[in-house]
Scaffold this active site. Structure first.
Site, PDB file in Angstrom:
ATOM      1  CE  LYS B 146      29.063  33.424  16.495  1.00  0.00           C
ATOM      2  NZ  LYS B 146      28.302  33.055  17.663  1.00  0.00           N
ATOM      3  CB  VAL B 173      25.420  34.568   9.291  1.00  0.00           C
ATOM      4  CG1 VAL B 173      25.234  35.760   9.221  1.00  0.00           C
ATOM      5  CG2 VAL B 173      26.743  34.392   9.345  1.00  0.00           C
ATOM      6  N   GLY B 175      21.496  33.432  13.500  1.00  0.00           N
ATOM      7  CA  GLY B 175      20.355  32.382  13.935  1.00  0.00           C
ATOM      8  C   GLY B 175      19.779  31.878  13.318  1.00  0.00           C
ATOM      9  CG  ASP B 241      29.303  37.337  17.534  1.00  0.00           C
ATOM     10  OD1 ASP B 241      29.481  35.934  17.551  1.00  0.00           O
ATOM     11  OD2 ASP B 241      28.433  37.664  17.082  1.00  0.00           O
ATOM     12  CE  LYS B 245      26.496  35.882  14.216  1.00  0.00           C
ATOM     13  NZ  LYS B 245      26.125  36.723  15.575  1.00  0.00           N
ATOM     14  N   GLY B 338      18.850  32.477  19.818  1.00  0.00           N
ATOM     15  CA  GLY B 338      17.579  32.012  20.300  1.00  0.00           C
ATOM     16  C   GLY B 338      17.799  30.501  19.395  1.00  0.00           C
TER      17      GLY B 338
END
Lengths: 366, 366
Positions: B146, B173, B175, B241, B245, B338
């Site tokens: 990112k 964005v 995952g 974070d 995004k 993940g």
């Protein structure tokens, strides 16, 4: 490629001029400049058919006039009462008003049929005949009519492929909510193993009201008074509508070849207030769930689901949770119906058809 | 088109071989046949770089061996300790192990750079240099990092366009949850007016725990013990974070030209248990909401939202609600992180790059 002044022609025959059809025309009117700017597309409505007649103009119907005529006279056939703005030389509107829909679909030059007649889950008519006639005459089809797909989707997709045209149906599931697109286009590289969803807003509204303490009959009457339920609400209540949508999802997303006969379904008529209160004690909420499990069994039935699940939406909302191999559970939620919402799904399909045409697909006109 | 035995070549340089990078290799291993069958694509990993070294094979690295080497020696550089299965004639692995990443990106023949180094929101490095080097050398880029986008997305998109290559970033964005794709591809014909979302799973987990009665510090410790929060949790907790995004969404979905500097953001450090209990009394839940309103103001801040809103998800889930002009509010929910989930987003991007290449786009290699 059928080019004209640098843009791809997109001539539309619209059959069915109820709420969705009229909203489509409003959308084409209000967004004309923007649609051309963003998608290089100038859709032209060359024929509109309602239950009482037809309006035709090979150079494009006047959309504002079409809406006014429908509002004042109750049918598009009245469009030709005053010949202003319409070609009366080669096409006699009065005659078209009396002739069969099939003849319009066969004889009027157009790239796309938009099928927006009411859903009929008994024999799919008149939608089924309209769609097959269009496909056989090399026209692409965009339909919001679930009936033909629920009863004959595998053969209709095959017929379209054989004739080199596109058959699209975004608006049949989720109204304007792009549930089919999400599953088909957003998860490439991944695989959907199963899915379950709340696909019918009317029953979800009724169950939400029962959650608040109303009996089934009270909730049904409430839904009727708000216009969410038909006079004969059986299509919704008994699970037919959800089953039809499940069939469409199973064919399109999972590549299955199924029809209504392959769905085991049960509606919400037997759900009692006691069942709902009992479920509540265990943190569950009863919803009418349409599902395709990992063994590809198709079911529609009232089920208790956890109230914290993303799938557990209230009111007339629709929701679908897809279980994917690599990305886990993914849920899409949105309004499941509405005239403008469904019209926006038709526009989405028209853009897709137009883009395929500009690449030489779906141009197999006779 | 670079064709070989009928399929389009897709040679990949993978920089960053942590959890996501390793999961990508596992995915390419386990899905090889299926990827070829469904997408006509045989991706070949020609170089992998981690913080300690490089493994290179122009004919394609042995993926199984690569994973084993990483597991046993902690670095891919050990791949070349045993020359079995690797070209030692023209490429000296030991030398590559010592040379700069930039040289690998410049010198190894490949169509795509996959950038999977850790996010750095201070100066975007080393991702920013890796991406610009690749683009300037005519390589397509797929990134899950990112940092470079948050700090320089408008200029990176411009650079990619100027060099005729693709820059893709699905995994940055949501995952594996295809939030960017949903907004960009599923709503064509409609227009997104605004959106708001829960974009950070760690803070959402902490707020969910506080909802259950834990204090901020207790909840943070719980998140740490479960591996949801870093030793230095500031990136999550202070909203960096989520803001990063939001920047990516604003550029990609809304066509804005913004960076981190354009976001007003505030984290959850000052949210007190009392605030949460007070909100609860009014049927609200406090969430860290990233939003782009109708005036295109970008904000990240803790806000009370209605507990029945589809957006109101618990635990580490992510959710975004888009408000569209014609289809109303549409919500997408899924796991926001993940290793395998994010790797599946990379595969999705690789398929898109490959398809563009087969149409002659993104082939501007030097």
């Amino acid at each position: 490629m059928v080019e004209e002044e640098g843009w791809v022609k997109l001539r539309i025959i619209l059959v069915g001029f109820g709420v969705v059809g009229q909203n489509l025309v409003k959308l084409l009117l209000s967004r004309a400049d923007d649609i051309y700017l963003r998608y290089g597309m100038k859709p032209r409505l060359v024929a509109t058919v309602d239950s009482k007649g037809v309006a035709v103009s090979q150079s494009g119907l006047d959309l504002q006039r079409l809406l006014e005529v429908k509002r004042f006279y109750g049918t598009v056939a009245a469009y030709h009462k005053d010949v202003q703005g319409c070609e009366s030389a080669d096409i006699d509107g009065e005659n078209y008003g009396r002739c069969m829909v099939k003849e319009v679909i066969r004889e009027i030059d157009a790239e796309v049929l938009v099928e927006a007649t009411p859903t009929n889950l008994n024999d799919g008519e008149p939608g089924l005949s309209n769609i097959t006639t269009a496909i056989k005459h090399g026209r692409n089809v965009v339909t919001v009519n679930k009936g033909p797909l629920a009863l004959a989707m595998p053969s209709l997709l095959e017929l379209a492929e054989y004739n080199g045209v596109m058959l699209r149906f975004s608006g049949t599931v989720g109204g304007g909510t792009p549930i089919l697109e999400f599953a088909k286009h957003c998860l490439r590289g991944d695989r959907i193993l199963s899915f379950k969803g709340i696909l019918n807003g009317t029953t979800n509204y009724i169950l939400s009201m029962m959650e608040d303490g109303l009996t089934f009959d009270e909730a049904l009457n409430d839904a009727r008074s708000k216009g969410y339920a038909e006079a004969d609400p059986s299509l919704d209540i008994d699970g037919f509508d959800a089953a039809a949508k499940l069939v469409i999802m199973a064919n399109w997303i999972m590549g299955m070849k199924v029809t209504m006969r392959d769905v085991r379904f049960k509606g919400i008529r037997d759900v009692r207030l006691e069942d709902i209160l009992e479920a509540k004690k265990h943190g569950k909420v009863i919803k009418l769930i349409a599902s395709c499990d990992e063994s590809r069994r198709l079911k529609v039935e009232p089920m208790g689901i956890d109230k914290n699940e993303p799938l557990c939406v209230n009111g007339t909302l629709n929701a679908v949770t897809f279980t994917s191999e690599h990305s886990g559970e993914l849920t899409v939620i949105g309004k499941g119906a509405g005239g403008m919402e469904t019209a926006s799904a038709i526009l989405r399909d028209l853009i897709e058809v137009r883009e395929a045409m500009s690449m030489g697909i779906g141009l197999n006109r006779s």
